[in-house]
Design an enzyme around this catalytic site. Structure first.
Site, short mmCIF file in Angstrom:
data_model
loop_
_atom_site.label_atom_id
_atom_site.label_comp_id
_atom_site.label_asym_id
_atom_site.label_seq_id
_atom_site.Cartn_x
_atom_site.Cartn_y
_atom_site.Cartn_z
N ASN A 171 -1.21 0.93 -4.97
CA ASN A 171 -1.97 1.34 -6.16
C ASN A 171 -1.35 2.63 -6.69
O ASN A 171 -1.64 3.73 -6.22
CB ASN A 171 -3.44 1.55 -5.79
CG ASN A 171 -4.08 0.25 -5.38
OD1 ASN A 171 -4.37 -0.60 -6.21
ND2 ASN A 171 -4.26 0.07 -4.07
N GLU A 172 -0.47 2.44 -7.66
CA GLU A 172 0.31 3.56 -8.18
C GLU A 172 -0.53 4.37 -9.18
O GLU A 172 -1.61 3.91 -9.59
CB GLU A 172 1.57 3.03 -8.87
CG GLU A 172 2.52 2.27 -7.94
CD GLU A 172 3.28 3.18 -6.97
OE1 GLU A 172 2.89 4.34 -6.77
OE2 GLU A 172 4.28 2.71 -6.40
N PRO A 173 -0.05 5.56 -9.58
CA PRO A 173 -0.79 6.37 -10.55
C PRO A 173 -1.22 5.53 -11.75
O PRO A 173 -0.44 4.73 -12.27
CB PRO A 173 0.22 7.44 -10.96
CG PRO A 173 1.07 7.60 -9.74
CD PRO A 173 1.17 6.25 -9.12
N SER A 175 -3.88 3.53 -11.50
CA SER A 175 -4.71 2.43 -10.99
C SER A 175 -6.18 2.76 -11.20
O SER A 175 -6.61 3.90 -10.98
CB SER A 175 -4.49 2.24 -9.49
OG SER A 175 -3.16 1.88 -9.24
N THR A 190 8.44 5.49 -5.83
CA THR A 190 8.17 4.60 -4.70
C THR A 190 9.40 3.74 -4.42
O THR A 190 9.79 3.53 -3.26
CB THR A 190 6.96 3.69 -5.02
OG1 THR A 190 5.84 4.53 -5.24
CG2 THR A 190 6.68 2.71 -3.90
#
Ligand code: F6R
Length: 676
Positions: A171-173, A175, A190
């Site tokens: 869950n990347e920035p 999300s 990532t």
């Protein structure tokens, strides 16, 4: 009675203070192993409790380096303490997409290798997102994944690592809090961090299937793990800053039963370590006072000698001025301490009073070993000091710990192989056998036949390319060839970015060199940023070698000076020797770095910094000089910094610096007791 009351009041008050800054309960462990064992024990206890009730338990599992030691401990408990996993159902957080399950980087393979193959879990109870689906099937598959989790009653315990973007799962920035299992795009950072598992950047997937924030938040209990300095910045944000989708791990602050487990490196930037006086829990010693004063000087932008009692009072440091009678007393003390770290004589100044100098004056000509994890760390991190040591007449040896072969582009290897062939052609000698071998190697490089055994030979060529460069760099610093040592430590030789654990042979190689040289000074890379990285492993080998030679007469006099690698500098309060570099020396240092042609422009693993190595080195050295100037010390062009590692020979304990204790409310408590 009165005393107990006031001390428990004080403890509660401090806990309250800590909780107002740290928004999740956080435990800091001396080592990642300690925290991992604790978490594994909690999981094992929960599994056993459910077994007694004849019920299953659902575990949410993570991959990556963070949970590895938890899995190791669970496997040990299965083997040695009869811990059964028959009642365990697992759901993994995520999987790259696309990704076949048997690929080296697949999370299916990771889980099998680290956990499932070694325990008695039933295969039908294992769930890992499928990286082989057709794109059109992903959505319904994700819905089904969520349904299954619910069907088994939801996740009881969720293990999490944290990415440097602040992601949990993938869950990347950006999300959302209500996100559930779905397909996502991976953040560029990532992907760069994932490079250690992939041979080429272009092989790293752009997507993944991941559980959502909501899926994770619905778990009954959550353990968030973080090990190593490279996680410190993001963990400080996750634990202490406001909740924001830009740092998805901050959502965990809302969870009722989350706990964060960190080692000292990962906890380094938490306020309790970075500025403990702001929380009111300080065991003041000279190092902490120095940290506080340099922090204050930066904060109010005044040189140390101009700090006033008001500056201290307004920034939570009135304790210090009260204890030391005046701001002036503390200022002068810390100013002198920093002043004494500056030395243009890294090997000690002969015939001078050395009571306040970082190094001893005798022997005036020292034997020195500079350990360099990769073939260019010596010149990048301490090229100026290296030159000075040679010029000042010390017997300097440089030891390149690993071959550095994976960081050479194919085109460099090709260049050298073609050179060999053309030289043989030009010479017209009888090189038939050699010619065939070289042509084979060339073919491997051109066809990128990296899976054949012969790929080892390509690595050999690449290692030799780096040897030549290292030799040129060391010669430029004034070294004779017989003082240049290539150790080729075996742990590095996997041909991949992920390395083997340190082995007996690795340590013995270091011991042998130390026995041979019997150094008075040893320089080594002191990066602890990535506990699984090459620098940390190389340092560990040196610690273990010291441990083996400690009974030798010469060993206790072999002072160990740590420089930091390409990425970070020591914080000023930890510096014990700062070596000024003149403009001319800085240019010569740049030339030595330029000798590493294969690392110029764009090395295969540049990290997340687009500057070339010489630029990073110069920026860092100039920045340090500016920091000293801003503190009110002399102004230099640039500086290199070192911190001395002090072994405790009696107890055999090595990490004097890692003994940094988590602040406890002791001193305040003592005062409260005394008053009562
Ligand atoms: C892995 C996962 C990721 C990792 C994170 C940290 O299943 O979901 O969130 O936990 O990227 O990775 P490491 O532990 O390798 O630093």
């Amino acid at each position: 009675m009165k005393t107990e009351n006031s001390s428990s009041l004080m403890r509660n008050f401090l806990k309250y203070q800590l909780r107002s800054v740290e928004k999740m309960p956080t435990t800091v462990w001396p080592k990642a192993t300690d925290g991992s064992v604790h978490v594994a024990k909690s999981i094992a206890l929960a599994i056993r409790q459910r077994q007694q009730e004849n019920k299953h338990i659902v575990l949410g599992l993570a991959t990556g380096s963070s949970p590895i030691q938890v899995y190791r401990e669970l496997v040990r408990m299965h083997k040695e303490e009869d811990l059964s996993f028959k009642n365990v159902i697992t759901f993994n957080l995520d999987e790259y997409y696309p990704m076949p399950p048997n690929a080296r980087q697949s999370y299916v393979r990771f889980m099998n290798e680290h956990l499932f193959d070694h325990i008695d879990i039933q295969k039908k109870n294992i769930h890992i997102p499928d990286g082989t689906l057709e794109m059109d099937d992903v959505e319904s598959y994700c819905e089904e994944y969520e349904r299954k989790i619910k069907y088994f009653g939801g996740i009881d315990i969720q293990l999490l690592g944290i990415g440097r973007t602040g992601h949990i799962g993938f869950n990347e920035p950006g999300s959302w809090e209500t996100s559930v299992t779905r397909m996502v795009r991976l953040d560029a950072l990532t992907r760069r961090d994932a490079a250690k598992d992939f041979d080429r950047e272009e092989d790293i997937p752009y997507r993944a299937i991941t559980m959502g924030i909501q899926t994770i938040m619905e778990a009954r209990k959550i353990f968030l793990l973080g090990w190593g300095q490279h996680k410190a910045a993001i963990l400080q944000k996750a634990v202490e800053e406001e909740i924001t989708p830009n740092i998805p791990s901050t959502f965990l602050q809302k969870h009722k039963d989350v706990s964060v487990h960190l080692d000292y490196g990962a906890a380094e930037l938490l306020t309790r370590f970075e500025a403990p006086w702001l929380i009111g829990i300080c065991n003041w010693d000279e190092d902490l006072i120095c940290k506080a004063v340099t922090w204050l000087s930066r904060k109010v932008q005044k040189p140390i000698l101009k700090l006033t009692t008001e500056d201290y009072a307004e920034n939570g440091l009135s304790d210090l001025t009260i204890e030391h009678a005046s701001a002036y007393n503390i200022n002068i003390r810390i100013f002198n301490r920093l002043q004494h770290t500056i030395s243009g004589w890294p090997g000690g100044k002969p015939n001078a009073d050395d009571t306040t100098r970082p190094e001893r004056k005798t022997p005036s000509k020292k034997r020195v070993i500079i350990f360099s994890p990769h073939p260019d760390d010596d010149v990048i991190s301490m090229g100026g000091t290296f030159q000075r040591l040679v010029e000042q007449g010390h017997e300097v040896h440089v030891a390149y710990q690993t071959s550095g072969n994976i960081a050479v582009h194919d085109h460099h290897a090709r260049h050298f192989l073609e050179f060999c062939i053309e030289l043989m052609d030009a010479e017209k000698g009888d090189y038939k056998e050699l010619d065939t071998r070289v042509r084979q190697m060339l073919k491997q490089v051109i066809t990128k036949d990296t899976n054949s055994v012969a790929a080892q030979e390509t690595r050999l060529v690449k290692g030799l390319v780096r040897r030549g460069e290292a030799r040129a760099g060391a010669r430029l610093c004034g070294l004779e060839d017989e003082q240049i040592h290539f150790l080729d430590m075996p742990f590095y030789e996997t041909g991949r970015t992920r390395k083997k654990p340190l082995g007996e042979k690795d340590i013995q190689i270091i011991v042998d060199l130390m026995e041979k040289i019997k150094p008075h000074q040893v320089y080594a890379a002191g990066d602890l940023a990535d506990p699984h990285g090459t620098h940390a492993t190389c340092l560990d080998a040196i610690f273990q070698a010291y441990d083996r030679v400690k009974s030798k007469d010469w060993a206790q006099d072999a002072w160990l000076w740590l420089y930091r690698g390409a990425w970070h500098e020591w914080p000023v309060h930890e510096i014990e020797m700062a070596v000024p570099i003149s403009p001319v020396e800085l240019l010569k240092k740049r030339d030595a770095i330029f000798m590493h042609q294969s690392q110029k422009d764009r090395p295969p693993f540049p990290g997340n910094d687009s500057r070339e190595f010489w630029q990073r080195a110069e920026d860092r050295n100039k920045h340090l000089a500016n920091q000293y100037r801003a503190l009110g010390l002399a102004e230099y062009e640039a500086m290199e910094a070192f911190s001395r590692w002090k072994f405790d020979w009696q107890t055999g304990e090595k990490p004097a610096k890692a003994k940094k204790a988590a602040p406890e409310p002791n001193s305040k408590e003592k005062k409260a007791k005394a008053k009562a």
